[in-house]
Design an enzyme around this catalytic site. Structure first.
Site, PDB file in Angstrom:
ATOM      1  N   GLN A 132      -3.669 -11.276  -8.031  1.00  0.00           N
ATOM      2  CA  GLN A 132      -4.489 -10.715  -6.951  1.00  0.00           C
ATOM      3  C   GLN A 132      -4.968  -9.312  -7.325  1.00  0.00           C
ATOM      4  O   GLN A 132      -4.148  -8.408  -7.478  1.00  0.00           O
ATOM      5  CB  GLN A 132      -3.635 -10.632  -5.685  1.00  0.00           C
ATOM      6  CG  GLN A 132      -4.322 -10.005  -4.492  1.00  0.00           C
ATOM      7  CD  GLN A 132      -3.372  -9.868  -3.311  1.00  0.00           C
ATOM      8  OE1 GLN A 132      -2.189  -9.592  -3.505  1.00  0.00           O
ATOM      9  NE2 GLN A 132      -3.879 -10.055  -2.113  1.00  0.00           N
ATOM     10  N   GLY A 133      -6.277  -9.126  -7.427  1.00  0.00           N
ATOM     11  CA  GLY A 133      -6.843  -7.808  -7.741  1.00  0.00           C
ATOM     12  C   GLY A 133      -7.428  -7.173  -6.496  1.00  0.00           C
ATOM     13  O   GLY A 133      -8.651  -7.173  -6.303  1.00  0.00           O
ATOM     14  N   TYR A 134      -6.577  -6.628  -5.644  1.00  0.00           N
ATOM     15  CA  TYR A 134      -7.020  -5.948  -4.428  1.00  0.00           C
ATOM     16  C   TYR A 134      -6.828  -4.435  -4.561  1.00  0.00           C
ATOM     17  O   TYR A 134      -7.782  -3.672  -4.575  1.00  0.00           O
ATOM     18  CB  TYR A 134      -6.206  -6.446  -3.211  1.00  0.00           C
ATOM     19  CG  TYR A 134      -6.734  -7.672  -2.485  1.00  0.00           C
ATOM     20  CD1 TYR A 134      -7.385  -8.689  -3.164  1.00  0.00           C
ATOM     21  CD2 TYR A 134      -6.538  -7.825  -1.115  1.00  0.00           C
ATOM     22  CE1 TYR A 134      -7.830  -9.822  -2.485  1.00  0.00           C
ATOM     23  CE2 TYR A 134      -6.990  -8.950  -0.430  1.00  0.00           C
ATOM     24  CZ  TYR A 134      -7.642  -9.948  -1.122  1.00  0.00           C
ATOM     25  OH  TYR A 134      -8.072 -11.056  -0.443  1.00  0.00           O
ATOM     26  N   SER A 135      -5.549  -3.983  -4.649  1.00  0.00           N
ATOM     27  CA  SER A 135      -5.244  -2.546  -4.548  1.00  0.00           C
ATOM     28  C   SER A 135      -5.780  -1.747  -5.727  1.00  0.00           C
ATOM     29  O   SER A 135      -5.815  -2.224  -6.859  1.00  0.00           O
ATOM     30  CB  SER A 135      -3.728  -2.333  -4.484  1.00  0.00           C
ATOM     31  OG  SER A 135      -3.159  -3.117  -3.479  1.00  0.00           O
ATOM     32  N   GLU A 250      -1.403 -14.603   2.706  1.00  0.00           N
ATOM     33  CA  GLU A 250      -0.412 -13.810   1.958  1.00  0.00           C
ATOM     34  C   GLU A 250       0.719 -13.355   2.886  1.00  0.00           C
ATOM     35  O   GLU A 250       1.895 -13.423   2.547  1.00  0.00           O
ATOM     36  CB  GLU A 250      -1.086 -12.598   1.308  1.00  0.00           C
ATOM     37  CG  GLU A 250      -0.086 -11.746   0.531  1.00  0.00           C
ATOM     38  CD  GLU A 250      -0.722 -10.564  -0.206  1.00  0.00           C
ATOM     39  OE1 GLU A 250      -1.921 -10.290   0.003  1.00  0.00           O
ATOM     40  OE2 GLU A 250      -0.002  -9.932  -0.989  1.00  0.00           O
TER      41      GLU A 250
END
Ligand SMILES: Cc1cc2nc3c(=O)[nH]c(=O)nc-3n(C[C@H](O)[C@H](O)[C@H](O)COP(=O)(O)OP(=O)(O)OC[C@H]3O[C@@H](n4cnc5c(N)ncnc54)[C@H](O)[C@@H]3O)c2cc1C
Length: 404
Positions: A132-135, A250
């Site tokens: 997951q590339g969010y933050s 999530e």
């Protein structure tokens, strides 16, 4: 499924598992046997990959997903029967990961037919491991401030920037990532959600070492990395809607995994209350009861809270299988489940007492050393997937409708 059909389905599944499930995996439920799949899979058990393939063949890794994408096509009741039959042999789930738990359900909701046909079968079979590339360094709670930029170049997006806290980034094959595609509009409106193959020169992953000694997450850098336009989900600049829906999945997952599971730290127990068993072993009994009265109270409280929460999460899982999509209530499960897990880890630490002061070397059993590490790991539970404060804000605004 009608009751009669359910019973014949149960008989069929039972026979299938009795005949095919690896003997050595039976009884392994509750031990750390999570199989995450991927191009270069790690095997928690020598039979993990074979068991996953066996189950995926029938769609049983994603039992309630549609058959046309490789799922089992079962309704909620059928899915439950499968779960019960796996539990009967104490078999671990055949596959886990962010594919099944996060991006898969999101693609079922927002993906085009072509996107579903391309990605979902690979998730179901465990061929691709997802991260997951969010933050970003300056966009965590305030996620919409993200700055990783993407510009269109023909049928590709070119990405530049940095993500942080990418769980298992170094072990994953593909990333679902939020990028800024318009910086002239309100921040939520210029975000795109896209899927990207990590195996390319423009992507660099650097593991971050934690106090526990593990490196479960990474910094991820993008230098002219490429993602295909056909992998943009729900259209350019519409990513915020997709991002929020995925967070619902999530938060359900985190609440369930940490709040609903049996005590961790290597123990594999078949008794009704493994926490009480552990307390009896370390603290002893007096007059047939746990010798330490205050510990007795804590064991009873955590055990009751855990049992209630487990039932709530089972009800929630059943409604998901029946097609319900997670809403802001997933923040309630997330906050309660993770805080419960932290209470339970504190309790397990108190029970083992000084035996949890070890880090390595002789004088400590492997499960005691493991306990110290799982306790440390639990500190992150109330941060990952959105901090407890952020969940409280969501509950106040979107569940209770309180004024700003
Ligand atoms: C174990 C773990 C795994 C993770 N895995 C991933 C991953 O795979 N991919 C990914 O993209 N990210 C991941 N993260 C990152 C996680 O999503 C962020 O850490 C989280 O969203 C918080 O952001 P931050 O760390 O920038 O803290 P900040 O946003 O800087 O917050 C700092 C403090 O301020 C408080 N705060 C901030 N804003 C408010 C507000 N409006 N009201 C009240 N309090 C506020 C927070 O609650 C917190 O206590 C992971 C984190 C952990 C711990």
């Amino acid at each position: 499924m009608a009751t009669a059909d359910l019973e014949s389905f149960r008989a069929e599944v039972r026979e299938f598992l009795e005949r095919n499930a690896p003997e050595s995996l039976r009884g392994a439920l509750g031990a750390d046997m999570a199989y995450w799949g991927g191009r270069n899979p790690e095997l928690p058990h020598p039979e993990s990959k074979r068991f996953c393939e066996l189950m995926a063949e029938r769609g049983y890794t994603a039992p309630t997903w549609p058959k046309e994408y490789g799922g089992g096509g079962l309704d909620a009741a059928g899915g439950k029967v499968l779960e019960q039959e796996l539990a009967r042999l104490r078999l671990p789930p055949p596959l886990t990961g962010f594919g099944l738990q996060m991006i898969g359900p999101t693609l079922l909701q927002f993906g085009t037919e072509a996107q579903k046909r391309e990605h979902i079968p690979k998730i179901v079979r465990g061929h691709i491991r997802w991260c997951q590339g969010y933050s970003e360094p300056n966009a965590g709670s305030d996620l919409a401030s993200l700055q990783t930029a993407a510009r269109i170049d023909g049928d590709e997006l070119i990405l530049n920037g940095q993500k942080i806290w990418t769980s298992y980034g170094d072990k994953s094959d593909w990333m679902f990532i939020l990028v800024r595609t318009d910086s002239t509009v309100k921040k939520q409106q210029g975000i795109t959600f896209v899927l990207m193959d990590m195996a390319q020169p423009g992507v660099e992953v650097r593991p971050i070492k934690l106090i526990s000694g593990n490196s479960p997450f990474c910094e991820t850098f993008f230098t002219d990395a490429r993602a295909r336009m056909e992998n943009v989900i729900h259209g350019l600049n519409n990513g915020w809607t997709v991002a929020k829906a995925l967070l619902g999945h999530e938060r359900n997952m985190i609440g369930g995994v940490f709040g609903g599971s049996a005590p961790r730290g290597g123990q594999k127990s078949t008794t009704k209350n493994p926490i009480a068993d552990l307390a009896r072993k370390y603290v002893g009994e007096r007059d047939g009861r746990l010798a330490d009265a205050s510990l007795r109270d804590r064991v009873a409280q955590v055990s009751m809270d855990q049992a209630c929460f487990l039932l709530t999460m089972q009800r929630n899982a059943d409604s998901m299988k029946a097609g319900h999509r997670p809403g802001p209530e997933s923040s309630i499960f997330k906050i309660y489940g993770t805080e419960l897990n932290q209470r339970r880890e504190e309790l397990l630490l108190s029970i083992r007492g000084p035996q949890c002061l070890g880090w390595e070397g002789e004088g400590f059993a492997p499960e005691e050393l493991e306990q110290t590490r799982t306790w440390l790991r639990s500190r992150g539970n109330t941060i990952e997937g959105g901090t407890s404060e952020v969940q409280l804000n969501i509950i106040a605004k979107r569940v209770l409708d309180l004024p700003d």
